[in-house]
Write an enzyme that holds these catalytic residues in place. Structure first.
Site, PDB file in Angstrom:
ATOM      1  N   CYS A   1     -13.019  -5.568   3.464  1.00  0.00           N
ATOM      2  CA  CYS A   1     -12.442  -4.063   3.822  1.00  0.00           C
ATOM      3  C   CYS A   1     -11.846  -4.336   5.483  1.00  0.00           C
ATOM      4  CB  CYS A   1     -13.412  -3.125   3.530  1.00  0.00           C
ATOM      5  SG  CYS A   1     -14.838  -3.471   4.486  1.00  0.00           S
TER       6      CYS A   1
ATOM      7  N   HIS B   1       4.314 -10.178   3.386  1.00  0.00           N
ATOM      8  CA  HIS B   1       3.604 -11.081   3.825  1.00  0.00           C
ATOM      9  C   HIS B   1       2.643 -12.060   3.003  1.00  0.00           C
ATOM     10  CE1 HIS B   1      -0.604  -9.084   4.057  1.00  0.00           C
ATOM     11  NE2 HIS B   1       0.326  -8.057   3.389  1.00  0.00           N
TER      12      HIS B   1
ATOM     13  N   ASN C   1      -6.037 -10.835  -6.838  1.00  0.00           N
ATOM     14  CA  ASN C   1      -6.062 -11.477  -5.550  1.00  0.00           C
ATOM     15  C   ASN C   1      -7.221 -12.120  -5.237  1.00  0.00           C
ATOM     16  OD1 ASN C   1      -6.468  -8.349  -5.971  1.00  0.00           O
ATOM     17  ND2 ASN C   1      -7.710  -8.695  -3.742  1.00  0.00           N
TER      18      ASN C   1
ATOM     19  N   THR D   1      13.836   5.377   9.433  1.00  0.00           N
ATOM     20  CA  THR D   1      14.728   4.020  10.140  1.00  0.00           C
ATOM     21  C   THR D   1      14.258   2.809   9.499  1.00  0.00           C
ATOM     22  OG1 THR D   1      15.794   5.434  11.956  1.00  0.00           O
ATOM     23  CG2 THR D   1      15.834   2.943  11.717  1.00  0.00           C
TER      24      THR D   1
ATOM     25  N   THR E   1       0.818  -0.969   0.063  1.00  0.00           N
ATOM     26  CA  THR E   1      -0.054  -0.344  -0.060  1.00  0.00           C
ATOM     27  C   THR E   1       0.689   1.202  -0.027  1.00  0.00           C
ATOM     28  OG1 THR E   1      -1.612  -1.272   1.106  1.00  0.00           O
ATOM     29  CG2 THR E   1      -1.708   1.209   1.152  1.00  0.00           C
TER      30      THR E   1
ATOM     31  N   GLN F   1       0.565 -10.472  -5.830  1.00  0.00           N
ATOM     32  CA  GLN F   1      -0.190 -11.969  -5.762  1.00  0.00           C
ATOM     33  C   GLN F   1       0.706 -12.953  -6.840  1.00  0.00           C
ATOM     34  OE1 GLN F   1      -2.142 -13.292  -3.652  1.00  0.00           O
ATOM     35  NE2 GLN F   1      -3.236 -11.294  -2.735  1.00  0.00           N
TER      36      GLN F   1
HETATM   37  N1  PLP Z   1      -2.151  -5.628  -3.922  1.00  0.00           N
HETATM   38  C1  PLP Z   1      -2.592  -6.705  -3.847  1.00  0.00           C
HETATM   39  C2  PLP Z   1      -2.822  -7.538  -5.094  1.00  0.00           C
HETATM   40  C3  PLP Z   1      -3.090  -7.455  -2.686  1.00  0.00           C
HETATM   41  O1  PLP Z   1      -3.325  -8.645  -2.557  1.00  0.00           O
HETATM   42  C4  PLP Z   1      -2.794  -6.626  -1.282  1.00  0.00           C
HETATM   43  C5  PLP Z   1      -3.032  -7.295  -0.157  1.00  0.00           C
HETATM   44  O2  PLP Z   1      -4.157  -7.564  -0.063  1.00  0.00           O
HETATM   45  C6  PLP Z   1      -2.144  -5.434  -1.233  1.00  0.00           C
HETATM   46  C7  PLP Z   1      -1.763  -4.883  -2.835  1.00  0.00           C
HETATM   47  C8  PLP Z   1      -1.843  -4.669  -0.090  1.00  0.00           C
HETATM   48  O3  PLP Z   1      -0.770  -5.043   0.387  1.00  0.00           O
HETATM   49  P1  PLP Z   1      -0.469  -4.585   2.003  1.00  0.00           P
HETATM   50  O4  PLP Z   1      -1.768  -4.526   2.654  1.00  0.00           O
HETATM   51  O5  PLP Z   1       0.666  -5.532   2.588  1.00  0.00           O
HETATM   52  O6  PLP Z   1      -0.003  -3.242   1.725  1.00  0.00           O
END
Ligand code: PLP
Length: 385
Positions: A332, A207, A157, A244, A74, A185
């Site tokens: 959400c 993650h 996703n 940092t 994000t 993804q």
């Molecule tokens: N883009 C995609 C395709 C995702 O599936 C996600 C997380 O669900 C994100 C961006 C956002 O990732 P993060 O929440 O680690 O910033």
């Protein structure tokens, strides 16, 4: 199965932490110092951060110098999606963002672009970017406002559908635009090579790969054309992202990236086998299950389906009560299930929504069997209702 036994089938939301990532994370936590300090303690942490940068670079065939660490995808999206760029020291304007309709909200929200300067690119019923529409949008782009920027994700996703990014890049190049690819993804699931894709920027997050949450990256092709920073301050990450660094999270990210590069073909063909068995089992249990994107290229681990008569919210709760963690595709932050914008974009009656099963390297045949047993019960309850 005891009441407390759980089956985790929501790897696209987040992957369980890999032991190697955990070890790297914990080891770094115990190290004292700031990676920007010049003393031995600081240098040891710097080495750790730079090793992680190399590991992430290898994952997408980039130069380590072109990896900017962020707190996640994000933040990387908000860094790259801006009308304000610099070519060296010269300011350069990006006039408009064209983002595919199926982008994650992190991209769809348009980052630092004003709302009126963001236009969505439609997708076909198959869930793939509509090339003709993109051509038309870029053809009509007003060059006086600045360059066009296009954002198309590599793997969706919700559906797992793989977008033909290379073909998108050809269109974008023809119109002199910039291409941002959300590869969150896709990494570890399909080959991701920033050069081969001809993308200007890739967005990653740790993650989804089995690394810790709160680490990600914006990867570029070079540092000639770069966004004006989102976070300014002490000038870390060569001024592109101050603050940092989080060496523990980055060391974990690096370990997860390394693991994703190990025998991806064998890993994904095993996962595809599980996913295919799962879909075969669903179809055997009921002939009205709709599996979205099954006819086009998908990443191996994702199955997104709808069951007539079953709302995604109800379905998600029903599976949760059965001990199965899966997702409605789009949730959400409040945890409330929204309508799937991806299904809407694909022209599917999205009122019911869909349910997403997503697998990973730790998934087993037993997971699939438990899911299918639960699926049969959910289907029969739906019929009985
Ligand atoms: N883009 C995609 C395709 C995702 O599936 C996600 C997380 O669900 C994100 C961006 C956002 O990732 P993060 O929440 O680690 O910033």
């Amino acid at each position: 199965m005891t009441k407390t036994e759980r089956t985790y089938l929501d790897w696209n939301a987040t992957a369980p932490l890999l032991p190697a990532a955990r070890d790297a994370f914990v080891a770094a936590l115990d190290m004292v110092g700031n990676p920007s300090s010049v003393h031995g303690e600081g240098r040891a942490l710097r080495m750790l951060v730079e090793a992680a940068r190399r590991d992430v670079a290898v994952l997408v065939n980039a130069a380590p110098a072109n990896v900017i660490f962020t707190s996640g995808a994000t933040e990387a999206a908000n860094l790259v999606l801006t009308p304000n760029y610099r070519m060296g020291r010269t300011p350069l304007a990006i006039g408009h963002l064209y983002a595919s309709e199926i982008e994650h909200p992190a991209i769809r929200e348009g980052g630092r672009f004003a709302r009126e300067n963001v236009t969505t690119i439609p997708v076909t019923r198959a869930g793939v970017v509509d090339f003709d529409a993109l051509e038309t949008l870029l053809h009509n782009h007003d060059e006086a406002t600045g360059l066009p920027m296009v954002a198309v994700m590599l793997a969706n996703n919700e559906t797992g559908i793989v977008q033909p990014v290379k073909a998108v890049a050809e269109i974008v190049r023809r119109h002199g635009g910039l291409l941002v690819v959300d590869a969150v993804q896709a990494v570890g699931r399909v080959p991701v090579d920033i050069e081969a894709l001809d993308a200007d920027f890739l967005i990653l997050t740790s993650h989804k790969l089995g690394g810790p949450k709160g680490a990600g990256a914006l990867v570029s092709r070079g540092e000639v054309l770069m966004p004006v920073p989102l976070i300014r301050g002490g000038g870390q990450e060569k001024g592109h992202r101050s603050g940092t660094e989080n060496p523990a999270a980055l060391a974990g990210f690096g370990a997860a990236a390394r693991s994703a590069t190990e025998e991806p073909a064998a890993r994904n063909s095993r996962i595809a086998g599980l996913r295919d068995a799962l879909e075969k089992g669903m179809r055997a249990a009921t002939n009205d299950v709709v599996i979205h994107g099954a006819e086009v290229e998908r990443v191996a681990n994702t199955s997104f389906f709808s069951l007539p008569g079953l709302k995604s919210e109800t379905g998600q709760i029903a599976f949760d009560l059965e001990g199965i963690a899966l997702s409605a595709g789009s949730a959400c932050s409040s945890g409330k299930v929204g309508q799937s914008h991806v299904l809407t974009a694909m022209g599917f009656d999205a009122a019911l929504g869909g349910l997403r099963v997503s697998l990973g390297p730790g998934s087993t045949e037993a997971d699939v069997e438990r899911f299918l047993a639960a699926f049969s019960r959910v289907v029969s309850r739906r019929r009985a209702a």
